[in-house]
Design a protein around this motif. Structure first.
Motif, PDB file in Angstrom:
ATOM      1  N   ARG A  93     -57.409 -45.336   8.738  1.00  0.00           N
ATOM      2  CA  ARG A  93     -56.041 -45.698   8.842  1.00  0.00           C
ATOM      3  C   ARG A  93     -56.101 -47.132   8.758  1.00  0.00           C
ATOM      4  NH1 ARG A  93     -56.134 -44.216  13.953  1.00  0.00           N
ATOM      5  NH2 ARG A  93     -55.405 -41.988  13.446  1.00  0.00           N
TER       6      ARG A  93
ATOM      7  N   THR B 113     -55.021 -48.597   5.251  1.00  0.00           N
ATOM      8  CA  THR B 113     -53.566 -48.425   4.720  1.00  0.00           C
ATOM      9  C   THR B 113     -52.616 -49.414   4.852  1.00  0.00           C
ATOM     10  OG1 THR B 113     -52.580 -47.404   6.756  1.00  0.00           O
ATOM     11  CG2 THR B 113     -53.554 -45.981   5.352  1.00  0.00           C
ATOM     12  N   ASP B 114     -53.103 -50.416   5.661  1.00  0.00           N
ATOM     13  CA  ASP B 114     -52.212 -51.566   5.897  1.00  0.00           C
ATOM     14  C   ASP B 114     -52.119 -52.474   4.759  1.00  0.00           C
ATOM     15  OD1 ASP B 114     -51.548 -54.375   6.948  1.00  0.00           O
ATOM     16  OD2 ASP B 114     -51.650 -53.155   8.839  1.00  0.00           O
TER      17      ASP B 114
ATOM     18  N   ARG C 291     -55.694 -48.361  -0.502  1.00  0.00           N
ATOM     19  CA  ARG C 291     -54.587 -47.950   0.484  1.00  0.00           C
ATOM     20  C   ARG C 291     -54.261 -46.632   0.085  1.00  0.00           C
ATOM     21  NH1 ARG C 291     -50.072 -51.438   0.077  1.00  0.00           N
ATOM     22  NH2 ARG C 291     -49.731 -50.804   2.170  1.00  0.00           N
TER      23      ARG C 291
ATOM     24  N   LEU D 221     -54.581 -43.455   2.600  1.00  0.00           N
ATOM     25  CA  LEU D 221     -53.526 -42.801   2.979  1.00  0.00           C
ATOM     26  C   LEU D 221     -53.885 -41.372   2.800  1.00  0.00           C
ATOM     27  CD1 LEU D 221     -50.712 -42.357   4.161  1.00  0.00           C
ATOM     28  CD2 LEU D 221     -49.810 -43.048   1.790  1.00  0.00           C
TER      29      LEU D 221
ATOM     30  N   LEU E 171     -56.286 -40.134   5.436  1.00  0.00           N
ATOM     31  CA  LEU E 171     -55.709 -40.019   6.903  1.00  0.00           C
ATOM     32  C   LEU E 171     -54.844 -38.703   6.987  1.00  0.00           C
ATOM     33  CD1 LEU E 171     -54.992 -41.131   9.475  1.00  0.00           C
ATOM     34  CD2 LEU E 171     -52.889 -42.369   7.887  1.00  0.00           C
TER      35      LEU E 171
ATOM     36  N   GLU F 258     -50.687 -40.479  15.096  1.00  0.00           N
ATOM     37  CA  GLU F 258     -50.854 -41.867  14.842  1.00  0.00           C
ATOM     38  C   GLU F 258     -50.795 -41.533  12.881  1.00  0.00           C
ATOM     39  OE1 GLU F 258     -52.819 -40.356  16.517  1.00  0.00           O
ATOM     40  OE2 GLU F 258     -53.550 -41.525  18.187  1.00  0.00           O
ATOM     41  N   THR F 259     -51.096 -40.417  12.470  1.00  0.00           N
ATOM     42  CA  THR F 259     -50.883 -40.280  11.106  1.00  0.00           C
ATOM     43  C   THR F 259     -49.154 -40.197  10.817  1.00  0.00           C
ATOM     44  OG1 THR F 259     -52.827 -38.766  11.122  1.00  0.00           O
ATOM     45  CG2 THR F 259     -50.995 -38.609   9.189  1.00  0.00           C
TER      46      THR F 259
ATOM     47  N   THR G 297     -48.023 -43.792  10.845  1.00  0.00           N
ATOM     48  CA  THR G 297     -48.187 -44.547   9.694  1.00  0.00           C
ATOM     49  C   THR G 297     -47.456 -44.291   8.494  1.00  0.00           C
ATOM     50  OG1 THR G 297     -50.688 -44.596  10.642  1.00  0.00           O
ATOM     51  CG2 THR G 297     -50.415 -45.140   8.178  1.00  0.00           C
TER      52      THR G 297
ATOM     53  N   ALA H  97     -44.070 -45.676   8.942  1.00  0.00           N
ATOM     54  CA  ALA H  97     -44.263 -46.972   8.655  1.00  0.00           C
ATOM     55  C   ALA H  97     -44.205 -47.561   7.243  1.00  0.00           C
ATOM     56  CB  ALA H  97     -45.234 -47.581   9.523  1.00  0.00           C
ATOM     57  N   LEU H  98     -45.171 -46.742   6.492  1.00  0.00           N
ATOM     58  CA  LEU H  98     -45.156 -47.199   4.994  1.00  0.00           C
ATOM     59  C   LEU H  98     -44.055 -46.845   4.338  1.00  0.00           C
ATOM     60  CD1 LEU H  98     -49.085 -45.846   4.605  1.00  0.00           C
ATOM     61  CD2 LEU H  98     -48.172 -48.291   4.949  1.00  0.00           C
TER      62      LEU H  98
ATOM     63  N   ASP I 204     -42.928 -50.258   3.412  1.00  0.00           N
ATOM     64  CA  ASP I 204     -44.090 -51.016   2.758  1.00  0.00           C
ATOM     65  C   ASP I 204     -43.505 -52.005   1.665  1.00  0.00           C
ATOM     66  OD1 ASP I 204     -47.390 -51.432   2.904  1.00  0.00           O
ATOM     67  OD2 ASP I 204     -46.736 -51.406   0.836  1.00  0.00           O
TER      68      ASP I 204
END
Length: 207
Positions: free
Chosen positions: A115, A118-119, A131, A135, A138, A147-148, A151, A154-155, A158
């Motif tokens: 995880r 992936t940031d 990344r 991903l 994950l 959490e997956t 994430t 949120a992406l 990106d």
């Protein structure tokens, strides 16, 4: 290199012994192909050599060992792969292939390991292949985890356009209805080649 692949397909202990011996070849290209081939053999014959291969002086041979070690699915592979994340390498190839190895290994603990990679901030925003691999790992290892899901959503915002595409694809694959407001709000102003089309595809599957 072609011989390495052929030996792996034989799948016999003798082939494993020949490949293990070839893992010491002075040519890094040969070692890379040998590591790839060892990943197709039972871990009882190949895991020790692949573990050693994580320390290969060639970044690409070490990366091949990481991906292959995950395919062996031996219990000790998890800790070895996590340890390999300490290594800096050309284009972060070792960390990228560790993600591939973790995904192949199938240990759900790998999701928490993947995880953070992936940031966008990882590698100052330039290590997109790492990344992407993180991903994919994950999502494969913890597809239903909160959490997956968070994430992936949120992406969708990106900075890197391809990550937005990959996230949209995963959102649709996972059936993330919580992604619909983000996709709907961004689709008309989406920038970057293919982003709008990816968002539209995801919305069509989620609605």
């Amino acid at each position: 290199a072609e011989c390495a692949a052929a030996l792996a397909r034989i799948g016999r202990q003798a082939a494993a012994q020949a490949l293990v011996a070839a893992a010491a070849d002075p040519d890094s290209r040969v070692r890379t192909r040998v590591h790839e081939a060892l990943g197709e053999l039972p871990g009882v014959w190949s895991a020790e050599a692949l573990h050693a291969g994580l320390g290969d002086r060639s970044d690409y041979a070490a990366a091949a060992a990481a991906a292959a070690l995950g395919r062996t699915r031996v219990p000790e592979a998890f800790d070895a792969l996590v340890g390999a994340l300490e290594r800096d390498s050309h284009r972060d190839v070792v960390r990228r292939e560790v993600m591939v190895g973790l995904q192949s290994l199938g240990d759900p603990r790998g999701a928490a390991v993947a995880r953070p990679y992936t940031d966008y901030a990882w590698g100052k925003g330039i290590q997109h292949r790492l990344r992407h691999a993180a991903l994919d790992a994950l999502v494969a290892l913890a597809p239903h985890a909160e959490e997956t899901r968070a994430t992936v959503v949120a992406l969708l915002s990106d900075p890197y356009f391809r990550m937005r595409i990959w996230a949209a694809d995963h959102a649709a694959e996972l059936g993330l209805t919580e992604a619909v407001p983000v996709l709907s709000g961004a689709v008309e102003q989406a920038t970057g080649p293919g982003v709008r089309a990816a968002f539209e595809r995801a919305l069509a599957r989620l609605r």
